[in-house]
Design a protein around this motif. Structure first.
Motif, PDB file in Angstrom:
ATOM      1  N   ALA A  79      22.500 -50.579  49.932  1.00  0.00           N
ATOM      2  CA  ALA A  79      22.576 -49.935  51.261  1.00  0.00           C
ATOM      3  C   ALA A  79      24.033 -49.812  51.682  1.00  0.00           C
ATOM      4  O   ALA A  79      24.489 -50.448  52.643  1.00  0.00           O
ATOM      5  CB  ALA A  79      21.773 -50.735  52.265  1.00  0.00           C
ATOM      6  N   TYR A  80      24.765 -48.963  50.983  1.00  0.00           N
ATOM      7  CA  TYR A  80      26.206 -48.856  51.211  1.00  0.00           C
ATOM      8  C   TYR A  80      26.536 -48.224  52.566  1.00  0.00           C
ATOM      9  O   TYR A  80      27.599 -48.477  53.123  1.00  0.00           O
ATOM     10  CB  TYR A  80      26.851 -48.042  50.082  1.00  0.00           C
ATOM     11  CG  TYR A  80      26.633 -48.648  48.710  1.00  0.00           C
ATOM     12  CD1 TYR A  80      27.166 -49.891  48.386  1.00  0.00           C
ATOM     13  CD2 TYR A  80      25.864 -47.987  47.750  1.00  0.00           C
ATOM     14  CE1 TYR A  80      26.957 -50.453  47.137  1.00  0.00           C
ATOM     15  CE2 TYR A  80      25.654 -48.537  46.496  1.00  0.00           C
ATOM     16  CZ  TYR A  80      26.192 -49.777  46.199  1.00  0.00           C
ATOM     17  OH  TYR A  80      25.977 -50.333  44.970  1.00  0.00           O
ATOM     18  N   ARG A  81      25.634 -47.411  53.104  1.00  0.00           N
ATOM     19  CA  ARG A  81      25.893 -46.793  54.401  1.00  0.00           C
ATOM     20  C   ARG A  81      25.851 -47.833  55.528  1.00  0.00           C
ATOM     21  O   ARG A  81      26.570 -47.712  56.518  1.00  0.00           O
ATOM     22  CB  ARG A  81      24.881 -45.676  54.665  1.00  0.00           C
ATOM     23  CG  ARG A  81      25.001 -44.517  53.697  1.00  0.00           C
ATOM     24  CD  ARG A  81      24.174 -43.326  54.116  1.00  0.00           C
ATOM     25  NE  ARG A  81      24.167 -42.317  53.062  1.00  0.00           N
ATOM     26  CZ  ARG A  81      25.152 -41.450  52.850  1.00  0.00           C
ATOM     27  NH1 ARG A  81      26.216 -41.469  53.637  1.00  0.00           N
ATOM     28  NH2 ARG A  81      25.082 -40.578  51.869  1.00  0.00           N
ATOM     29  N   VAL A  82      24.996 -48.825  55.371  1.00  0.00           N
ATOM     30  CA  VAL A  82      24.959 -49.903  56.362  1.00  0.00           C
ATOM     31  C   VAL A  82      26.283 -50.665  56.344  1.00  0.00           C
ATOM     32  O   VAL A  82      26.833 -51.013  57.393  1.00  0.00           O
ATOM     33  CB  VAL A  82      23.778 -50.856  56.089  1.00  0.00           C
ATOM     34  CG1 VAL A  82      23.800 -52.029  57.060  1.00  0.00           C
ATOM     35  CG2 VAL A  82      22.463 -50.115  56.183  1.00  0.00           C
ATOM     36  N   SER A  83      26.812 -50.915  55.145  1.00  0.00           N
ATOM     37  CA  SER A  83      28.104 -51.611  55.018  1.00  0.00           C
ATOM     38  C   SER A  83      29.217 -50.808  55.675  1.00  0.00           C
ATOM     39  O   SER A  83      30.067 -51.356  56.374  1.00  0.00           O
ATOM     40  CB  SER A  83      28.435 -51.842  53.533  1.00  0.00           C
ATOM     41  OG  SER A  83      27.458 -52.638  52.920  1.00  0.00           O
ATOM     42  N   GLU A  84      29.190 -49.468  55.461  1.00  0.00           N
ATOM     43  CA  GLU A  84      30.216 -48.612  56.068  1.00  0.00           C
ATOM     44  C   GLU A  84      30.117 -48.662  57.591  1.00  0.00           C
ATOM     45  O   GLU A  84      31.132 -48.748  58.293  1.00  0.00           O
ATOM     46  CB  GLU A  84      30.039 -47.176  55.577  1.00  0.00           C
ATOM     47  CG  GLU A  84      31.073 -46.218  56.178  1.00  0.00           C
ATOM     48  CD  GLU A  84      30.714 -44.761  55.956  1.00  0.00           C
ATOM     49  OE1 GLU A  84      31.636 -43.936  55.842  1.00  0.00           O
ATOM     50  OE2 GLU A  84      29.506 -44.452  55.919  1.00  0.00           O
ATOM     51  N   LYS A  85      28.898 -48.594  58.093  1.00  0.00           N
ATOM     52  CA  LYS A  85      28.672 -48.635  59.535  1.00  0.00           C
ATOM     53  C   LYS A  85      29.229 -49.914  60.132  1.00  0.00           C
ATOM     54  O   LYS A  85      29.856 -49.917  61.202  1.00  0.00           O
ATOM     55  CB  LYS A  85      27.168 -48.530  59.794  1.00  0.00           C
ATOM     56  CG  LYS A  85      26.771 -48.402  61.249  1.00  0.00           C
ATOM     57  CD  LYS A  85      25.256 -48.215  61.337  1.00  0.00           C
ATOM     58  CE  LYS A  85      24.803 -48.024  62.765  1.00  0.00           C
ATOM     59  NZ  LYS A  85      23.330 -47.825  62.841  1.00  0.00           N
ATOM     60  N   LEU A  86      29.036 -51.003  59.404  1.00  0.00           N
ATOM     61  CA  LEU A  86      29.520 -52.298  59.883  1.00  0.00           C
ATOM     62  C   LEU A  86      31.032 -52.357  59.910  1.00  0.00           C
ATOM     63  O   LEU A  86      31.628 -52.716  60.923  1.00  0.00           O
ATOM     64  CB  LEU A  86      28.991 -53.425  59.003  1.00  0.00           C
ATOM     65  CG  LEU A  86      29.735 -54.742  59.219  1.00  0.00           C
ATOM     66  CD1 LEU A  86      29.323 -55.372  60.536  1.00  0.00           C
ATOM     67  CD2 LEU A  86      29.515 -55.700  58.086  1.00  0.00           C
ATOM     68  N   ASP A 228      33.871 -44.512  48.904  1.00  0.00           N
ATOM     69  CA  ASP A 228      33.174 -43.277  49.312  1.00  0.00           C
ATOM     70  C   ASP A 228      32.127 -42.881  48.291  1.00  0.00           C
ATOM     71  O   ASP A 228      31.024 -42.421  48.652  1.00  0.00           O
ATOM     72  CB  ASP A 228      34.179 -42.146  49.512  1.00  0.00           C
ATOM     73  CG  ASP A 228      35.022 -42.324  50.764  1.00  0.00           C
ATOM     74  OD1 ASP A 228      34.590 -43.088  51.652  1.00  0.00           O
ATOM     75  OD2 ASP A 228      36.115 -41.720  50.845  1.00  0.00           O
ATOM     76  N   ARG A 229      32.438 -43.042  46.993  1.00  0.00           N
ATOM     77  CA  ARG A 229      31.454 -42.704  45.957  1.00  0.00           C
ATOM     78  C   ARG A 229      30.248 -43.637  46.023  1.00  0.00           C
ATOM     79  O   ARG A 229      29.114 -43.217  45.789  1.00  0.00           O
ATOM     80  CB  ARG A 229      32.109 -42.757  44.577  1.00  0.00           C
ATOM     81  CG  ARG A 229      32.973 -41.536  44.285  1.00  0.00           C
ATOM     82  CD  ARG A 229      33.227 -41.363  42.803  1.00  0.00           C
ATOM     83  NE  ARG A 229      34.138 -42.367  42.276  1.00  0.00           N
ATOM     84  CZ  ARG A 229      35.462 -42.234  42.264  1.00  0.00           C
ATOM     85  NH1 ARG A 229      36.025 -41.138  42.777  1.00  0.00           N
ATOM     86  NH2 ARG A 229      36.233 -43.177  41.762  1.00  0.00           N
TER      87      ARG A 229
END
Length: 543
Positions: A79-86, A228-229
């Motif tokens: 869940a890389y988008r959750v990490s980015e959001k954080l 990003d990838r």
């Protein structure tokens, strides 16, 4: 790369950087001590630095490790988008936290200064106004550090330890160069006062933070395309709202803050009670600044060299144990715990007890000969072992999701320190502060190990056996080094810097050789340091 190899690599990188930072942190004191002119003149720096550390810890010490754990957790799920959001929101939150921490420390400085001097400011060298002013200077550094630490936590969550390691070293180098250069110019070029020299020295913390931020920015530009990838490859439908995200972060970070606060609060308790206890005990007020500086700065710096190993382990072990515990790989988690505790004790026990044995020449080389400081250092050095164990066992509790228990254990140890400190200082003077700290840490270690045994299902017997073996090997080493030290004292004096250095070099070399030979022969060196060490043992025909 396997979890075990990843843990070893991460631990090595972080431990190496923290060790380098700690070594630089003690080496700079040698010229700084000479520039400033002794323990009493260093008192304002000592008084201002500890409240800064406490405020810094409250403002952000827990969040970076919590961010590392959070990012690591959701990356493991893809869940890389959750990490980015954080990480985007956490950087903003921690910027505001740094600003708030600066304001609070700036406003509280007069009260802290008054409590620190405890009436001694009227008769001593330094006034409440002096200490207030220098605290307000260092408070500016609080603006930058939470953002910096959180950014490091983001890198660590992506299992990228290099940026943290490099930025930590660069931060220390920049701080030290500014500190030494500034203090020297103030005192020996512009012929200004000691207070201004101490102010420049404390402001160096902000300069170091700025250089570290520039270093992380450089790494971020290089690593961002890969991150990003990873985000683009996220095919999960996992999403976490900000409310639940920060609820989870707080559940992670509050225990980290409490744990990180333990040692700074131990020192702050000393700062608020040391002079008062000495006054009750009848120690002349003109000695108070000098003795507290010995306790909280000069001897503390030496004791903290071996304990720097604990910092690397504590930072790297949390994400690793979190992954193995969360995925149910209990046997692998046990191996990680056993390896971390074993390597830590293998290196820390002989180093700490070696400092105890060679306290007199060591203090002379780094500062100047002092029978009082030597006695404090001898008493203080073994506490380094307890401090290392406290840090690492508390970090293990974070990894197995026992944050609430960690908080109660640390709060209990702080309460013990607060209750015992003044009576023990009255009875044993400055050594009483060391004794109360040791009792508090021993309480925390015992409680932590009980929790690890119960909830991590970790068998303690083999670890206790290994620690006893390390203690035995260290005892043999100390006996040999002690005999050599006794012989050298017939020809050399610990009151001379040059002769003390000769004693340290000879005794240190003998100690390293004896300990290495014993542990190579028994196989402990290979167990803790890897197969290459075992190959060396076979080449030397020790196995």
């Amino acid at each position: 790369m396997s979890e075990s190899n990843s843990l070893v690599r991460s631990t090595f990188i972080l431990t190496a950087s923290i060790f380098i930072t700690k070594v630089l942190g003690i080496l700079y004191v040698i010229p700084f001590y000479a520039i400033i002119g002794g323990e009493e003149n260093l008192a304002p720096y000592t008084y201002a630095y500890q409240p800064y550390v406490v405020m810094l810890t409250i403002a952000g010490a827990g969040v970076p490790l919590a961010v590392a754990k959070y990012v690591s957790k959701y990356n493991a799920l893809g869940a890389y988008r959750v990490s980015e959001k954080l990480y985007k929101s956490s950087l903003l939150v921690m910027s505001l936290s740094g600003l708030l921490g600066f304001i609070i420390l700036y406003l509280l400085s007069p009260m802290i200064a008054e409590a620190t001097l405890a009436g001694d400011g009227q008769n001593g060298v330094w006034s409440v106004d002096d200490i207030t002013h220098i605290m307000r200077v260092i408070s500016f550094a609080v603006i930058f550090i939470p953002f910096l630490a959180t950014w490091r936590g983001i890198f660590q969550g992506y299992d990228s330890m290099g940026p943290t390691a490099v930025s930590t070293v660069i931060e220390q180098i920049a701080r030290i160069l500014f500190l030494l250069g500034g203090a020297y110019l103030v005192l020996h070029v512009f012929d200004k006062g000691l207070l201004l020299a101490n102010e420049v020295a404390t402001f160096a913390a902000a300069i170091g933070a700025i250089f570290a931020l520039l270093t992380l920015w450089y790494y971020w530009r290089k690593r961002k395309p890969f991150i990003d990838r990873m985000i683009d490859s996220d095919e999960t439908s996992i999403d976490v709202g900000y409310r639940s995200m920060y609820k989870e972060i707080l559940l992670y970070s509050v225990p980290f803050v409490i744990v990180s606060l333990s040692v700074p609060l131990y020192i702050m308790i000393d700062q608020f009670t040391h002079n008062k206890g000495l006054a009750i005990a009848g120690v002349p007020s003109e000695l108070h600044d000098q003795l507290l500086t010995m306790l909280n700065l000069t001897t503390n710096k030496l004791v903290m060299i071996p304990t720097s190993l604990a910092g690397g382990f504590a930072i790297s072990i949390v994400p690793s144990i979190t992954r193995t515990y969360a995925s149910g790989r209990i046997r692998e988690m046990h191996q990680q715990i056993r390896t971390s505790l074993g390597v830590l004790m293998y290196l820390t026990v002989p180093a700490s007890l070696g400092i105890m044995l060679l306290a007199a020449p060591l203090y002379t080389v780094f500062y100047s000969y002092s029978a009082t400081a030597t006695q404090i250092l001898m008493f203080y050095a073994p506490a380094g072992i307890l401090l290392s164990l406290t840090s690492v066992t508390a970090a293990i509790l974070q990894g197995i999701d026992k944050q609430a228990l960690t908080v109660w254990i640390v709060l209990g140890s702080i309460a013990i320190k607060a209750i015992l400190n003044l009576p023990l200082i009255i009875l044993f003077h400055t050594n009483g502060a060391v004794l109360s700290t040791s009792i508090a840490m021993l309480f925390a270690i015992i409680c932590n190990m009980m929790v690890i045994r119960k909830y991590g299902h970790f068998p303690l017997r083999s670890t206790v056996k290994e620690m006893l073996q390390i203690a035995a090997f260290t005892g043999i080493m100390l006996a040999v080094v002690g005999f050599i030290y006794w012989l050298l004292l017939h020809f050399l004096s610990v009151e001379s810097k040059g002769q003390s250095l000769i004693i340290l070099v000879i005794c240190g070399a003998v100690g390293i050789i004896v300990y290495a030979l014993i542990t190579l022969k028994t196989g402990h060196a290979e167990r803790y340091l890897g197969k290459r060490v075992g190959t060396l043992a076979r080449k030397l025909h020790l196995k």
